[in-house]
Structure formats: C-alpha cells, structure tokens
Design a protein around this motif. Structure first.
Motif, mmCIF file in Angstrom:
data_model
loop_
_atom_site.group_PDB
_atom_site.id
_atom_site.type_symbol
_atom_site.label_atom_id
_atom_site.label_comp_id
_atom_site.label_asym_id
_atom_site.label_seq_id
_atom_site.Cartn_x
_atom_site.Cartn_y
_atom_site.Cartn_z
ATOM 1 N N LYS B 97 19.823 6.015 -11.009
ATOM 2 C CA LYS B 97 21.323 6.165 -10.929
ATOM 3 C C LYS B 97 21.851 4.326 -9.633
ATOM 4 N N GLN B 98 20.708 4.820 -8.658
ATOM 5 C CA GLN B 98 21.301 3.300 -7.858
ATOM 6 C C GLN B 98 19.763 2.896 -8.092
ATOM 7 N N LEU B 99 19.648 1.124 -7.500
ATOM 8 C CA LEU B 99 19.035 0.307 -7.431
ATOM 9 C C LEU B 99 19.523 -1.072 -6.270
ATOM 10 N N GLN B 100 18.560 -0.516 -4.849
ATOM 11 C CA GLN B 100 18.244 -1.497 -4.468
ATOM 12 C C GLN B 100 16.831 -3.090 -4.598
ATOM 13 N N VAL B 101 17.247 -4.289 -4.339
ATOM 14 C CA VAL B 101 16.154 -4.730 -4.193
ATOM 15 C C VAL B 101 15.964 -5.116 -2.387
ATOM 16 N N LEU B 102 14.396 -4.725 -1.718
ATOM 17 C CA LEU B 102 14.430 -4.438 -0.574
ATOM 18 C C LEU B 102 13.380 -5.815 -0.124
ATOM 19 N N SER B 103 12.887 -6.127 -1.338
ATOM 20 C CA SER B 103 11.755 -7.258 -1.232
ATOM 21 C C SER B 103 12.125 -8.071 -2.542
ATOM 22 N N SER B 104 12.517 -9.059 -2.671
ATOM 23 C CA SER B 104 10.907 -10.073 -3.924
ATOM 24 C C SER B 104 10.045 -10.346 -3.387
ATOM 25 N N SER B 105 9.344 -10.489 -5.180
ATOM 26 C CA SER B 105 8.142 -10.858 -4.630
ATOM 27 C C SER B 105 7.781 -12.006 -5.594
ATOM 28 N N GLU B 106 7.216 -13.497 -4.855
ATOM 29 C CA GLU B 106 6.677 -13.710 -5.641
ATOM 30 C C GLU B 106 5.110 -13.390 -6.948
ATOM 31 N N LEU B 107 4.982 -14.108 -7.502
ATOM 32 C CA LEU B 107 3.892 -13.657 -8.787
ATOM 33 C C LEU B 107 2.470 -13.828 -7.556
ATOM 34 N N PRO B 108 1.970 -12.763 -7.543
ATOM 35 C CA PRO B 108 0.856 -12.537 -6.668
ATOM 36 C C PRO B 108 -0.495 -13.514 -7.254
ATOM 37 N N PRO B 109 -1.392 -13.998 -6.756
ATOM 38 C CA PRO B 109 -2.416 -15.111 -6.560
ATOM 39 C C PRO B 109 -3.238 -14.222 -7.847
ATOM 40 N N PHE B 110 -3.354 -12.846 -7.745
ATOM 41 C CA PHE B 110 -4.026 -12.173 -8.499
ATOM 42 C C PHE B 110 -3.703 -10.810 -8.832
ATOM 43 N N THR B 111 -4.412 -10.070 -9.429
ATOM 44 C CA THR B 111 -3.658 -9.164 -10.299
ATOM 45 C C THR B 111 -4.273 -8.104 -9.153
ATOM 46 N N ILE B 112 -2.940 -6.858 -8.639
ATOM 47 C CA ILE B 112 -3.455 -6.176 -7.866
ATOM 48 C C ILE B 112 -3.377 -4.565 -8.852
ATOM 49 N N GLU B 113 -4.918 -4.869 -9.274
ATOM 50 C CA GLU B 113 -5.193 -3.758 -10.100
ATOM 51 C C GLU B 113 -6.216 -3.291 -9.761
ATOM 52 N N ASP B 114 -6.879 -2.138 -10.161
ATOM 53 C CA ASP B 114 -9.161 -1.346 -10.146
ATOM 54 C C ASP B 114 -9.292 -2.346 -9.918
ATOM 55 N N GLU B 115 -9.295 -3.394 -11.216
ATOM 56 C CA GLU B 115 -10.461 -4.529 -11.309
ATOM 57 C C GLU B 115 -9.343 -5.621 -11.655
ATOM 58 N N SER B 116 -9.542 -6.571 -10.453
ATOM 59 C CA SER B 116 -8.737 -7.684 -10.332
ATOM 60 C C SER B 116 -9.261 -9.516 -10.976
ATOM 61 N N ASP B 117 -8.834 -10.150 -11.084
ATOM 62 C CA ASP B 117 -8.696 -11.227 -11.423
ATOM 63 C C ASP B 117 -9.104 -12.474 -10.206
ATOM 64 N N GLY B 118 -8.583 -11.852 -9.137
ATOM 65 C CA GLY B 118 -9.074 -12.974 -8.311
ATOM 66 C C GLY B 118 -10.114 -13.005 -7.827
ATOM 67 N N GLY B 119 -11.494 -14.202 -7.440
ATOM 68 C CA GLY B 119 -12.334 -14.818 -7.100
ATOM 69 C C GLY B 119 -12.679 -14.381 -5.550
ATOM 70 N N ASP B 120 -13.362 -13.226 -5.039
ATOM 71 C CA ASP B 120 -14.134 -13.526 -4.001
ATOM 72 C C ASP B 120 -13.170 -14.214 -2.652
ATOM 73 N N GLU B 121 -13.027 -15.830 -3.024
ATOM 74 C CA GLU B 121 -12.943 -16.285 -1.481
ATOM 75 C C GLU B 121 -10.843 -15.639 -1.989
ATOM 76 N N LEU B 122 -10.163 -16.522 -3.043
ATOM 77 C CA LEU B 122 -8.620 -15.921 -2.911
ATOM 78 C C LEU B 122 -8.490 -14.288 -2.709
ATOM 79 N N ARG B 123 -9.036 -13.594 -2.063
ATOM 80 C CA ARG B 123 -9.034 -11.839 -2.510
ATOM 81 C C ARG B 123 -9.338 -11.842 -0.800
#
Lengths: 585, 585
Positions: B97-123
């Motif tokens: 019924k109510q929504l508040q944005v506490l912080s916005s986010s830029e697109l992360p440099p890799f996906t925050i998933e169990d298997e990420s698409d980010g390389g070692d160095e970037l992570r």
C-alpha cells in the motif's frame, strides 16, 4: 598421567580416594612430625601432608621444595582435623605417598601473593610471574567470561561475527596510524586499523544486517596513563535501524552483562540525557550518576552585589554537599587546594555553610547579606547542615572544575561504590566542532555520522548548530564507547567531507570505495563501538585497564618483558625497501 | 520504523497482518495488471505485489525500481495462489500500500545471483557486491556459527580465552615477519605475530592451565594460491598434559563441530597413523582417508626381470584401482599425461589390467610373464576387473607422484565427496630435518617441540633420528593444523637451540624471556594451532579459503577494493624516522 583432579576440586566426597595432583608450591610449613604444603593451580589450593614418622625420606624431600616449584603428588584424600573454611578444599587434605618434582624454581623476584612486594616495573618485566597472582587471574577470568557472554548475547540477537582485515589502508584523518611496509609492493604501506569502521559499513551495504566483532584496534598516539597502543573493541553495526533501535539493543547487552557478571539488576534505570544537559548538570559529557549532586548555575542571583570575582565572571555555579556544613577550616582549605591545582584549574573556592542552627557562614560574608544566602539556599534546595561550594570564571573552565570537584566530593563521601553501576546514554551531540588551529570544522564523532533530520536546515548556513544522530554509553563516569546512525547517501557523505575541509580528490582517494559502494543500494544503518578493556576493568571494579590485559605495554609503548620494539636486521630493511632516517643520533 | 519483520520471516500465520518490510530488489516482473517484486535481505526473499487496478500510481512507481534498489514497503500479508515451495515465505505475499525508496542503485557491474557473470578480478574490486551473493552469505554465516561453537566447546572444557599482543618482537627464525616501525622508539620495530606461540607458553608458566584464542596471524611470504598474508588460527595450549590428552581434547572438538555443523557423527572413527606409515601407504603426511587405495611397494617382486626402468629404480610401487580394467587406451594415456606433468613429475606409468576373463594386459607385457602378473595381483589383493597403476624412480619422488595419482583416481571415481569427513592424526614426526642449504638441522614443527623420551639417547649422536612429540590433524587430505608437547626445561630448550644452530647469544636475544621464565617453575605443557579459514572452507565443502574470508587479499597481497597497500605521506615517514630505499625505480 599428571593429575586425576585439579587443586580446587577435592571435597569430603573424595575422602579415601587415591588421587594425583599437580601444581605449584604456594608455601610449606614444617610442624615437627608433619610437613604441610599448599599446592596451587588456577582452580584453587589443596593441602598436601607428608608424615615424618611413616615416610621420613619423602618428608625430607618435601621439606626441600621451594616456593613455585612445580610438583606432582600421589596420595590419599583424608578428612582434615583443622578445617579451613576460606577455601573450597578446606575439608580435606592429601596424605602423600609419592612425590615428583616436575620443575624447580629459583626464588621469584617478588612474592606471588594477593598483595605482592614487587614494584610496577619489576612486575611488568616478569609479567608471567605477576600473572600468577590471584587478582590478575580473577581479572583475566572475568575478561574471558565477559567475552563469551557478549558474543552469546549478540549471537542470540542475530548478529554475525565477521572478521575484518588488519592490513588495511592509511587515512590521515583521525589519530595517527601504525603502518606496515609492504615487501611485495615496494614503497607502499598497509596501516593497522584504528577501527573497522568502513569495513563494517561495507558489510551493511553487503546485506549482512547485523555485524559484530571483538577486535583489536591500533592508535599510534602519545600514551597518556591508561591508554594502550593496541586495545580491544566490541564493534557492532546494524541495518534498517534508527537511533532508538541501537540504544535498546545495547541497553539490553549491558543489562545482560550486569546480571550475568555481577548479579546486578538495573531494570529500567538507564537514563538518556542530552549533551547540553550533561554539561549543564554535571560539567562533563560523561557524568557519574551513582550520586546526584547536580551543578546549579547561580550567576543571575549573585552578580551585582559588589563581589568583583563574581561580577567579572562569565559563569558562577556550584554544588550542594549534603550534611557537610560542619567541615573544618582545614577541610575547606584542602578543597580549595584541590580546585586550584593546575589539573583542575579554578582560581579559588567560595563556600557557604548552612549551619544546623539556621545561621550562615561563608568565605564571602562581607559581600552578601543573610537574605542573599537564603536565596542561594533555596536555589540549591538546601537544608540546614548542607554545604555549598561555588566556583566562578569562564563557563567551560568553571564547569570542568565543578565536575572534578563533584567527583572528588562523591569519592570523599563514599558515594562512588565499585559495586554500584549507573549506565546512561548521552545524546544530541554537536555534529561538528570548530578546529581553531586548522580553521575548519572537524567531526566530533567521525565523518560518517549523520545529522539529525530536523537540523538539516543549518547545513549550509550554520553547520556548527547541527546535532548528530550520535550516542555515547557512559557507566559510572567512564565513557565506555559510542556510535551513530551513519550517512548512507553518497551526496550527503560528499557534502560532509566538504564541510570537514576535504577536497573532493582527498575524499575520493581515501574513501572512494565507500562512496562508490553507496551507489549500489546502501541500507540505512548505524552502530556502536565499545571499549572492551575499559568495560571489563569497570566490571572488575577498577578504572585502570592495565591489569585486565594479559600483556600490556608501558607508557612508551614498550613491552618490557619481551623487550619490544627492537631493532631489525639490515636484510629485513633491505627486503622492505626502507632505511632508517635518524637525525639526532 | 523500517520493518516489522525481515524478508525470511512471514508465513501463513501472518495472513491478514499489516507489515513493514525493508530490503533489496532482487527482481521484478510485470504481468499486466500486477507487478511482482522479490524483496531480499539476509534472511530470505518475500514477494511484494502491486496492483495496477487499485493503486495505479504506486504500481507505476514500483515498475521503475531497478535491481538492488533499497526500499521500504508497507502492506498486508495475503495467501499466495501460486505457492513457491523453494522459499520459506513461499506461502504468502505482501500486497503493498505504501512504498519508499531508501536508496537507489546503479546497475551492478555483475549479477547478484548464485552464479554471477562477473570475473574474479571484478568481483574482488566490488567485493561488497560479491558478498551479497547467497553462496558467500552462506559461507560467512557458517564461519560465524563455527566460531561460536568452537568457543563454546573450549569454554565448556575449561579453556580461557586470553588475548595476546599484536605488536610483538621480530624473530628471524621461521617465515618472514611483517614489521611496524615505532615512532616513540626511533629506529626500532614491532613485528606482527606469526603465531602467539611464546605468549601461550608463558600463559602456561603463569598457571592459566588451558588457553585458547581465535586469533589473526601474519606471514610475509610470497603468496601461493590460497595463502593469505593474514589468516586466523584456533590457538590452544594446555598444562599438565601428555600427547594423548591433547589428541582426545581436539578429537572431541572436531567431533562436536561435525555433529553441530554438518550433522555428521563420526563416532570413534578417528585413526592415528605414524608419519612413516602415512608416507608408505599414501605417499604423503596428509592422507585423504575418504577412500583406501593404499600404495604398495613391489620393488622386491619386479626387480631383476630385465625391465631396465624397474631394475634401475630405487623404488617401485603402485595402487590398485578397483573395477577399472576396462579403461581404454585413451583413458590410460590421459593418466600417463597426468603423472608425467611437471607438477607430478613421474617419468612414465606402467599399468596392469586384470581382465574379467582372468587374462592380463600390461604396458610391460614383454618383460613379465603371466606368473609375474599373478604375483602382482596377489600383492595388491586384486581381483578380476581391477587395474594396477605402477610408478618407478627415486623413492621420495615416486611416493609423491603416487600420492597425486591416488588422489586423482579418487576424484575420477567419485570417492572424495564433500559431504564425507575423514579426520585423522599423523604422529611420530621427525623432530628435525636436515637443511642442506644452511648445512644444519631445522625444526620440523618449531624449536619448542619436545623429543620423545625413548629417543633421547640419540640427541647427541644422531639428532636426525629423534622423533617429536608432535601431531598433525588432517581431514580429507587437508592439513588443518598441528601441535606438540613443548619443552618445559631450560636446559633442554638451550640444547635444542644449539641443535638448530643458534648461538647462545642469538637464543638469548630472541627467546631469553622464555628461557628466563622456565627458571621459575614451568609446568609440562603442550598445545595445538588449527587453521580456522581452512577448517571453515572444508566444512563448507571447498578447499579454497578465499570465499570464506570477508575481505581477502589477492596473490600480490593487495586489497584491490580499498586499493591497499598504498603510499603514505612524507610527514608520516618522517615521524617514523624511516625513508624509502627503492633502487630500481
């Protein structure tokens, strides 16, 4: 096998058992036909008996044992005829049949007793012997138990213990860092953490929600008495919290610890007072609430009566000392000496005795009338028999001196018992303080502390007016630690760095990773850091931390036991690509 | 208030409740009239629903939320029509019924998933984002729980947690120290501890009886894969103990941890094997006992038959691989490639297939008769269908290569499950090893380790023959740590330092305080140190420690997230009385 039992364990229920004990010779007594040895270990003392009649050779051997010899004894548990009610094993003794010396001991350089005859320096050099003494064993045992209880409480509250790195990055802001030259990255240095502040904030951004750590921190400061270059911090951070949430969580922790460690129930007696109120009523932001004796300002009442000292002063205030109107001239002189010593810094002391017979006696009798004194009395809610002690001068200086005088009177009157605990929160600190030397503001807590929302209107116009979402935990007049609700918005953090005189480049090079992290969804968060050494000392009934640390350093940062710091080899220096640069040698 | 519940908490029993949730947007889906958002925090995921029909503006707002936005939502708990059995909150959803944005986010440099698409160095650079991923959250949660359980176990066993100092003294023996220049003691340095070894021994001399600490240790070594310059040790020491006491205590700890963390009951399955036996049967002092496949030496059987490779070899041995006689030429070639790669170092591989029909097929058919092969078969207790893999060469090299081959075959055959745990003790290590480079003995464990009493006759004549009162704990082929019964006699310790090529002066200047302490009644004592990072990784099913450390460093010792180490200011260098000494720049 070295032992079947420890030296604090045997009781009546063991009578008749054959046992093996090992420990240190605390003392021995020859009583003609019998030799008695008190055998000591961490757990207690057990009396060993050697019988000259039945085993003369063994008894002779026992008589040769010196203090602090380490021995192993095999024997039978007997009921004692002379019971010793002071020790847990006082009902029994062990009739020894076999004796083995595990280690001999030279005469220790000081006595291993509750009250040692060794001086401070000697005991620091032989710290491993000092640590054998009961008071120190008790202190370290208390420290162990408190560490376990703190972790247990925080674990139960859903906090995760996460280790942050020790080899981090030097930041010129704040105290001086200890640094560590990097061999693999020539010319570069790590720094040892002054606190894990930025890492715990990153953990909140990483979604760990509640973090804690009992962690060593390091500050390369000129050591005042009772400061250590390395100290232990209870470091915590929480997400999606407001100030109230943090206060409640850590009130709970202190309540839990007082209950478990000292069997003290404080109930809801956990006051919160503002920084302004603390200064006004106690002259300090870390008031000792074990006694009241609040400071009252009486400038309004006493100015313009012809007493120049008051008339010229910015501030006149005092305390009421109950039932001390009978103080002698000598006692009052001593108080004057106390307040005028350089560390306290007052110019003089005005007193007003409200005698039992209703009369007044004051050091400023000639400037004030009885009617004036009646006003003073009313102002302080004083009654017959009370003593008023008044200081005048600059406001800050007078409040400081009154604070010291108040503590001194509390001590003299026995109002500051080590077995009483009065924790409180001090709130509403100014966010910034003016740094006259560098002609800029500096952060009163640290640059990550947020301002109270209702004060944000002053952020450009009058930053000095901003109050912080910050809190200090004070117990018995000792600042145990503090914390704040942090900034979690990159723009606000950047503005704060500008307020603190950082160029954008400086802010970027030192805290760029934190501001970068704020870009990717930072939750509102806040936390606290408490001084563990100080907390343990306080719970142990002391204000000095040194005897609650196993291997402390002296005031020059030296460990005199291992003789460190010390020189290192040229090879080490070469590998690190540094050389010494000592001019005045 | 940011939340009434966390995102893993709501269930059917909350249906109809008005709740407040805060967290990160994991993902959102628009289904025409409805928008669904998966809201994530440490505790779980809760589905939020926005209804286009009833609250079109709110729904529009929700559609604009990107991944990793931090939001606060107020709504009512509803039963879900499509239940999600995979998550704990899968029975319900929250009608917002109510929504508040506490912080916005830029697109992360890799996906925050169990298997990420980010390389070692970037992570590593964005470690705070990598730490949001479930696998890392699970790892750090496991680490937290293990730390609590370890302390709980040791506390219950009477151990005291005592903090030892981090700013100690550099000792050239052993690995390279990290050092810290002292500002207050010019030209002198502290060192960071490689382990609290001497301090824990001093604590025993001080009578603390049982000590433990989870403590950071530091080694400035060239980093191999999976080594960190700072690492965490479970450090323990006990007084009045023999080897057996230490082994039992820590068997108990491992048993406790396997039970609590992994629900694995190992009962009495905790073998003890000697160093010699380990090398003979497994080719290594850290055998993986999840599978048998013991190495057999067959030199006696196979020499003198005209096969030069065997005839010239110091050692011929092999392993039996059950039911693998059907391996193809190609499979066997791959095994030859495996053993001849430089990291394994064998010259070649000899095989013998014991076919199901009773016939033999071997790479050395022309040198051996069927009768010979029958002997080999008997020696290995092999049956039809088994494959023998044989290596020949120098003894140490062949055993090493066989050990590697054995592990490789275990892996190929699926005998090394991450959910199986086979701990063991390796005992009877040599006390000293010959250091050919420096032409002297060096301590295999460390210079404080005692020799076995029955070997003391060799102490002058043949020190290389001395076996140590030392033990290593190995689990699944990983050395978790080790320890020893220490020397507690000053004379014996001095003799040991001499055996190790220390001059009396060197011994005095580095360890004088310890030998001094031995003069005042040292109890017999011993202990252990276990690698906590490695133990956690192993319990987590991994052999790599990096993902079990919140903020690890890379192989150059850099923290690429905070960009450390880094240069420090000239002012800092001056205060420390050091300057840079970089030649090749």
């Amino acid at each position: 096998m070295y032992r079947t039992h420890n030296c604090g364990e045997l009781s009546k229920s063991n009578i008749g058992d054959e046992v093996v004990l090992s420990g240190w010779v605390q003392k021995s007594r020859d009583l003609g036909g019998m030799t008695f040895i008190d055998l000591r270990d961490r757990y207690g003392i057990t009396q060993l008996v050697f019988n000259m009649e039945s085993l003369p050779e063994l008894c002779e051997q026992a008589r040769k044992l010196g203090r602090e010899y380490v021995i192993r004894a095999v024997g039978t548990v007997l009921e004692r005829s002379n019971k010793n009610l002071k020790i847990s094993t006082g009902d029994i003794e062990v009739d020894v049949k076999q004796l083995q010396v595990l280690s001999s001991s030279e005469l220790p350089p000081f006595t291993i007793e509750d009250e040692s005859d060794g001086g401070d320096e000697l005991r620091m050099k032989f710290r491993y012997l000092d640590l054998r003494r009961n008071p120190l064993q008790r202190n370290l045992h208390l420290r162990h138990k408190m560490a376990q209880e703190i972790r247990k409480y925080l674990d139960e509250q859903g906090f995760l213990e996460i280790e942050t790195p020790y080899l981090i990055k030097s930041t010129p802001e704040g105290a001086r860092d200890f640094v560590v030259p990097s061999r693999m990255n020539k010319g570069q240095f790590y720094a040892l953490p002054q606190s894990p502040q930025t890492f715990k904030q990153l953990l909140m951004i990483s979604g760990y929600d509640k973090y804690f750590q009992l962690v060593k921190c390091f500050r390369d400061e000129d050591l005042r008495a009772d400061r250590q270059p390395e100290f232990t911090q209870i470091d915590c951070e929480m997400s999606f919290v407001e100030q109230e949430d943090v206060l409640n969580m850590f009130e709970g922790m202190i309540r839990h610890l007082l209950d478990k460690m000292r069997n003290v129930k404080i109930g809801n007696d956990f006051p919160r007072i503002s920084y302004d109120e603390a200064l006004r009523d106690y002259g300090t932001d870390k008031p000792d609430l074990r006694f009241s004796m609040k400071i009252r300002e009486i400038s309004r009442l006493v100015k313009g009566k012809g007493f120049m000292v008051f008339d010229k002063a910015d501030y006149i205030g005092g305390i009421k000392v109950e039932s001390c109107a009978s103080y002698s001239r000598k006692q009052l002189d001593r108080l004057t000496d106390f307040v005028t010593q350089p560390q306290v810094g007052a110019k003089g002391l005005v007193y007003l005795k409200i005698n039992e017979d209703g009369s007044y006696k004051s050091s400023v009798d000639k400037f004030f009338k009885e009617e004036d004194f009646r006003q003073w009395k009313d102002e302080f809610d004083a009654v017959e028999g009370d003593l008023l002690l008044i200081l005048a001068g600059g406001k800050d200086e007078s409040l400081f001196a009154l604070s010291e005088l108040r503590l001194e009177m509390g001590s003299r009157l026995g109002l500051r018992s080590n077995n009483e605990f009065k924790p409180l929160w001090v709130l509403d600190f100014p966010l910034l303080e003016w740094d006259g030397e560098n002609n800029r503001y500096s952060a009163m807590h640290h640059p990550f502390t947020s301002a109270r929302a209702e004060d944000l209107e002053f952020i450009e116009s009058d930053p000095g007016k901003l109050r912080a979402n910050a809190y200090d935990l004070v117990i018995n007049g000792v600042e145990i630690g503090g914390g704040s609700i942090r900034i979690h918005d990159m723009k606000e953090q950047k503005q704060m760095f500008r307020n603190l005189g950082f160029s954008d480049e400086q802010a970027e090079s030192q805290f760029g990773f934190l501001m970068e992290a704020f870009k990717y969804g930072a939750p509102p968060h806040g936390g606290i850091a408490l001084g563990f050494d100080r907390l343990v000392a306080l719970f142990g009934g002391s204000e000095s931390i040194r005897d609650y640390i196993a291997f402390p350093k002296n005031n020059s940062g030296r460990d005199v036991m291992i003789n460190s710091p010390s020189s290192i080899s040229d090879k080490q220096l070469q590998e690190l690509s540094v050389k010494l640069d000592i001019k005045d040698k």
